[in-house]
Write a protein that holds these residues in place. Structure first.
Motif, PDB file in Angstrom:
ATOM      1  N   ASP A 161      38.263  25.146  51.818  1.00  0.00           N
ATOM      2  CA  ASP A 161      38.445  25.368  50.554  1.00  0.00           C
ATOM      3  C   ASP A 161      37.756  26.653  50.280  1.00  0.00           C
ATOM      4  OD1 ASP A 161      40.025  23.413  50.253  1.00  0.00           O
ATOM      5  OD2 ASP A 161      38.295  21.958  49.537  1.00  0.00           O
ATOM      6  N   CYS A 162      36.468  26.910  50.800  1.00  0.00           N
ATOM      7  CA  CYS A 162      35.703  28.098  50.400  1.00  0.00           C
ATOM      8  C   CYS A 162      35.743  29.355  51.120  1.00  0.00           C
ATOM      9  CB  CYS A 162      34.370  27.670  50.150  1.00  0.00           C
ATOM     10  SG  CYS A 162      33.359  27.448  51.811  1.00  0.00           S
ATOM     11  N   THR A 163      36.193  29.256  52.613  1.00  0.00           N
ATOM     12  CA  THR A 163      35.969  30.441  53.488  1.00  0.00           C
ATOM     13  C   THR A 163      37.230  31.426  53.440  1.00  0.00           C
ATOM     14  OG1 THR A 163      35.691  31.247  55.652  1.00  0.00           O
ATOM     15  CG2 THR A 163      37.249  29.329  55.513  1.00  0.00           C
ATOM     16  N   SER A 164      37.054  32.628  53.566  1.00  0.00           N
ATOM     17  CA  SER A 164      38.088  33.860  53.227  1.00  0.00           C
ATOM     18  C   SER A 164      38.341  34.276  54.758  1.00  0.00           C
ATOM     19  CB  SER A 164      37.755  34.864  52.407  1.00  0.00           C
ATOM     20  OG  SER A 164      36.482  35.350  52.607  1.00  0.00           O
ATOM     21  N   ASP A 165      37.487  33.643  55.767  1.00  0.00           N
ATOM     22  CA  ASP A 165      37.516  34.270  57.055  1.00  0.00           C
ATOM     23  C   ASP A 165      38.523  33.651  57.921  1.00  0.00           C
ATOM     24  OD1 ASP A 165      36.931  34.453  59.706  1.00  0.00           O
ATOM     25  OD2 ASP A 165      34.899  35.236  59.656  1.00  0.00           O
ATOM     26  N   ASP A 166      39.793  34.057  58.120  1.00  0.00           N
ATOM     27  CA  ASP A 166      40.687  33.548  58.842  1.00  0.00           C
ATOM     28  C   ASP A 166      40.372  33.088  60.235  1.00  0.00           C
ATOM     29  OD1 ASP A 166      42.652  34.295  56.885  1.00  0.00           O
ATOM     30  OD2 ASP A 166      43.281  36.129  57.574  1.00  0.00           O
ATOM     31  N   ALA A 167      39.537  33.530  60.887  1.00  0.00           N
ATOM     32  CA  ALA A 167      38.964  33.068  62.387  1.00  0.00           C
ATOM     33  C   ALA A 167      38.260  31.858  62.093  1.00  0.00           C
ATOM     34  CB  ALA A 167      38.078  33.940  62.886  1.00  0.00           C
ATOM     35  N   ILE A 168      37.556  31.626  61.124  1.00  0.00           N
ATOM     36  CA  ILE A 168      36.728  30.325  60.892  1.00  0.00           C
ATOM     37  C   ILE A 168      37.852  29.501  60.500  1.00  0.00           C
ATOM     38  CG2 ILE A 168      35.025  29.310  59.380  1.00  0.00           C
ATOM     39  CD1 ILE A 168      33.317  31.698  59.424  1.00  0.00           C
ATOM     40  N   LYS A 169      38.686  29.774  59.493  1.00  0.00           N
ATOM     41  CA  LYS A 169      39.877  28.750  58.921  1.00  0.00           C
ATOM     42  C   LYS A 169      40.696  28.257  60.145  1.00  0.00           C
ATOM     43  CE  LYS A 169      41.352  29.412  55.154  1.00  0.00           C
ATOM     44  NZ  LYS A 169      41.794  30.167  53.825  1.00  0.00           N
ATOM     45  N   LEU A 170      41.190  29.023  60.920  1.00  0.00           N
ATOM     46  CA  LEU A 170      41.810  28.594  62.282  1.00  0.00           C
ATOM     47  C   LEU A 170      40.921  27.864  63.166  1.00  0.00           C
ATOM     48  CD1 LEU A 170      43.908  31.954  63.013  1.00  0.00           C
ATOM     49  CD2 LEU A 170      44.463  29.986  61.896  1.00  0.00           C
ATOM     50  N   ASP A 171      39.744  28.242  63.414  1.00  0.00           N
ATOM     51  CA  ASP A 171      39.015  27.083  64.253  1.00  0.00           C
ATOM     52  C   ASP A 171      38.738  25.984  63.738  1.00  0.00           C
ATOM     53  OD1 ASP A 171      37.701  27.016  66.918  1.00  0.00           O
ATOM     54  OD2 ASP A 171      35.942  27.349  65.895  1.00  0.00           O
ATOM     55  N   VAL A 172      38.652  25.740  62.254  1.00  0.00           N
ATOM     56  CA  VAL A 172      38.278  24.425  61.613  1.00  0.00           C
ATOM     57  C   VAL A 172      39.721  23.717  61.727  1.00  0.00           C
ATOM     58  CG1 VAL A 172      37.816  23.493  59.572  1.00  0.00           C
ATOM     59  CG2 VAL A 172      36.444  25.353  60.094  1.00  0.00           C
ATOM     60  N   LEU A 173      40.781  24.303  61.630  1.00  0.00           N
ATOM     61  CA  LEU A 173      42.024  23.570  61.577  1.00  0.00           C
ATOM     62  C   LEU A 173      41.979  23.175  62.923  1.00  0.00           C
ATOM     63  CD1 LEU A 173      44.227  25.694  59.529  1.00  0.00           C
ATOM     64  CD2 LEU A 173      43.566  23.601  59.029  1.00  0.00           C
ATOM     65  N   ARG A 174      41.792  23.721  63.921  1.00  0.00           N
ATOM     66  CA  ARG A 174      41.966  23.304  65.677  1.00  0.00           C
ATOM     67  C   ARG A 174      40.883  22.251  65.715  1.00  0.00           C
ATOM     68  NH1 ARG A 174      38.826  23.981  69.639  1.00  0.00           N
ATOM     69  NH2 ARG A 174      37.174  25.500  68.710  1.00  0.00           N
ATOM     70  N   LEU A 175      39.798  22.356  65.052  1.00  0.00           N
ATOM     71  CA  LEU A 175      38.816  21.215  65.522  1.00  0.00           C
ATOM     72  C   LEU A 175      39.191  20.142  64.884  1.00  0.00           C
ATOM     73  CD1 LEU A 175      35.399  23.219  65.135  1.00  0.00           C
ATOM     74  CD2 LEU A 175      36.061  22.401  67.069  1.00  0.00           C
ATOM     75  N   LEU A 176      39.484  19.859  63.529  1.00  0.00           N
ATOM     76  CA  LEU A 176      39.961  18.813  62.808  1.00  0.00           C
ATOM     77  C   LEU A 176      41.327  18.203  63.562  1.00  0.00           C
ATOM     78  CD1 LEU A 176      39.120  19.883  59.064  1.00  0.00           C
ATOM     79  CD2 LEU A 176      37.863  18.663  60.603  1.00  0.00           C
ATOM     80  N   ALA A 177      42.212  19.139  63.957  1.00  0.00           N
ATOM     81  CA  ALA A 177      43.366  18.375  64.629  1.00  0.00           C
ATOM     82  C   ALA A 177      42.815  17.706  65.887  1.00  0.00           C
ATOM     83  CB  ALA A 177      44.453  19.383  64.954  1.00  0.00           C
ATOM     84  N   GLU A 178      42.045  18.188  66.656  1.00  0.00           N
ATOM     85  CA  GLU A 178      41.443  17.389  67.918  1.00  0.00           C
ATOM     86  C   GLU A 178      40.939  16.318  67.584  1.00  0.00           C
ATOM     87  OE1 GLU A 178      41.455  21.827  70.594  1.00  0.00           O
ATOM     88  OE2 GLU A 178      39.616  20.947  69.832  1.00  0.00           O
ATOM     89  N   THR A 179      39.826  16.355  66.695  1.00  0.00           N
ATOM     90  CA  THR A 179      39.025  15.187  66.198  1.00  0.00           C
ATOM     91  C   THR A 179      39.930  14.215  65.763  1.00  0.00           C
ATOM     92  OG1 THR A 179      37.202  16.697  65.545  1.00  0.00           O
ATOM     93  CG2 THR A 179      37.403  14.346  64.512  1.00  0.00           C
ATOM     94  N   CYS A 180      40.978  14.578  64.850  1.00  0.00           N
ATOM     95  CA  CYS A 180      41.888  13.244  64.482  1.00  0.00           C
ATOM     96  C   CYS A 180      42.648  12.597  65.526  1.00  0.00           C
ATOM     97  CB  CYS A 180      42.610  14.018  63.257  1.00  0.00           C
ATOM     98  SG  CYS A 180      41.766  14.292  61.783  1.00  0.00           S
ATOM     99  N   HIS A 181      43.038  13.391  66.651  1.00  0.00           N
ATOM    100  CA  HIS A 181      43.871  12.880  67.817  1.00  0.00           C
ATOM    101  C   HIS A 181      42.837  12.211  68.538  1.00  0.00           C
ATOM    102  CE1 HIS A 181      46.241  12.724  71.104  1.00  0.00           C
ATOM    103  NE2 HIS A 181      45.377  13.247  71.972  1.00  0.00           N
ATOM    104  N   ALA A 182      41.370  12.462  68.608  1.00  0.00           N
ATOM    105  CA  ALA A 182      40.694  11.877  69.695  1.00  0.00           C
ATOM    106  C   ALA A 182      40.514  10.417  68.879  1.00  0.00           C
ATOM    107  CB  ALA A 182      39.426  12.608  69.779  1.00  0.00           C
ATOM    108  N   VAL A 183      40.496  10.377  67.589  1.00  0.00           N
ATOM    109  CA  VAL A 183      40.035   8.992  66.997  1.00  0.00           C
ATOM    110  C   VAL A 183      41.119   7.986  66.562  1.00  0.00           C
ATOM    111  CG1 VAL A 183      37.688   9.670  66.166  1.00  0.00           C
ATOM    112  CG2 VAL A 183      39.813   9.873  64.644  1.00  0.00           C
ATOM    113  N   GLY A 184      42.588   8.580  67.048  1.00  0.00           N
ATOM    114  CA  GLY A 184      43.678   7.891  66.630  1.00  0.00           C
ATOM    115  C   GLY A 184      44.276   8.221  65.553  1.00  0.00           C
ATOM    116  N   GLU A 185      44.064   8.891  64.732  1.00  0.00           N
ATOM    117  CA  GLU A 185      44.619   9.378  63.428  1.00  0.00           C
ATOM    118  C   GLU A 185      45.675  10.697  63.909  1.00  0.00           C
ATOM    119  OE1 GLU A 185      44.176   7.932  60.649  1.00  0.00           O
ATOM    120  OE2 GLU A 185      42.285   6.897  60.994  1.00  0.00           O
TER     121      GLU A 185
END
Length: 255
Positions: free
Chosen positions: A132-156
């Motif tokens: 919500d607060c970052t304007s850094d595209d690199a951070i935004k993409l990395d966070v989306l990747r991490l959250l996608a992988e986390t949700c997959h790992a816990v079955g979501e």
């Protein structure tokens, strides 16, 4: 001038004591003192109140020596790399660093990496706030990747796919384009970066195929990986990096 010095300057310009500023903000005078001595910094919720009080903007309050802060954070991230084999130690390190640099986007991104998947709600909460607060595209993409992988790992899986949909399709690498338009040493550096990414991704895909293949066909992927690695071992320009590529394949279970 850092933010603590700026607050001190603005406070003195209004001829106020630390106690008077603290009373307005409904915090302790000790908290104000810590800001002004650099022991801590205002949190993100306090900054707008400070801006209103001093008749300025949040951007103006934060307009201090950003290059110094960025350099110090970069050094902390480099220092933390060996700790990443022990997520608990890495998490403790990033939380301590965030006390000195509250809400720093780079450190928050690193913190998300360190928090284990079983604490997925906490990871997602931090990640969503950062998105919500970052304007850094690199951070935004990395966070989306991490959250996608986390949700997959816990079955979501449905949540994982929603995060995945927010990631852009890959059409080219920045390093690939740079390799085509830069000159001299800079061009060679971008060529090597692109090669490293491509080899790592190729090995990751072979490892995934191997895990999905029937038992009797899995050795075939070891052979394919060995053929790929042999190309680099046999070329003088790649021998130094060939060992790194081989290590990636040896660690394929964690890729």
């Amino acid at each position: 001038m850092d933010i603590g010095e700026k607050i001190k300057t603005l406070r003195k310009a209004k001829k106020l004591t630390q106690e008077q500023l603290a009373e307005y903000l409904n915090i302790s005078a000790q908290a104000v003192s810590k800001w002004e001595t650099g022991a801590s910094a205002p949190d993100i919720d306090t900054l707008p109140k400070l801006a209103v009080f001093f008749g300025t903007t949040v951007d103006d309050l934060l307009d201090f020596d950003r290059r110094r802060i960025d350099s110090e954070v970069e050094k902390l991230v480099e220092e933390s790399v060996p700790l990443r084999t022990d997520p608990a130690k890495a998490e403790a390190f990033y939380r301590e660093a965030l006390k000195k640099y509250p809400n720093n986007e780079v450190l928050l991104n690193c913190l998300i990496m360190a928090i284990p998947d079983e604490r997925s709600k906490e990871k997602i909460a931090i990640g969503e706030n950062l998105l919500d607060c970052t304007s850094d595209d690199a951070i935004k993409l990395d966070v989306l990747r991490l959250l996608a992988e986390t949700c997959h790992a816990v079955g979501e899986q449905a949540m994982a796919e929603r995060y995945l949909e927010r990631l852009p399709e890959l059409y080219f690498l920045k390093t690939e384009v740079a390799a085509g338009i830069l000159n001299g040493a800079a061009r060679m550096e971008e060529i090597e970066k692109t090669e490293d990414v491509c080899v790592r991704v190729m090995l990751e895909m072979l490892a995934m195929r191997q895990r999905l293949a029937p038992e009797e066909k899995r050795a075939e992927y070891d052979r394919l990986a060995e053929e790929l690695l042999a190309l680099f071992r046999d070329a003088a320009d790649y021998r130094e990096r060939a060992g790194l590529y081989a290590q990636w394949w040896q660690k394929k279970e964690t890729l």
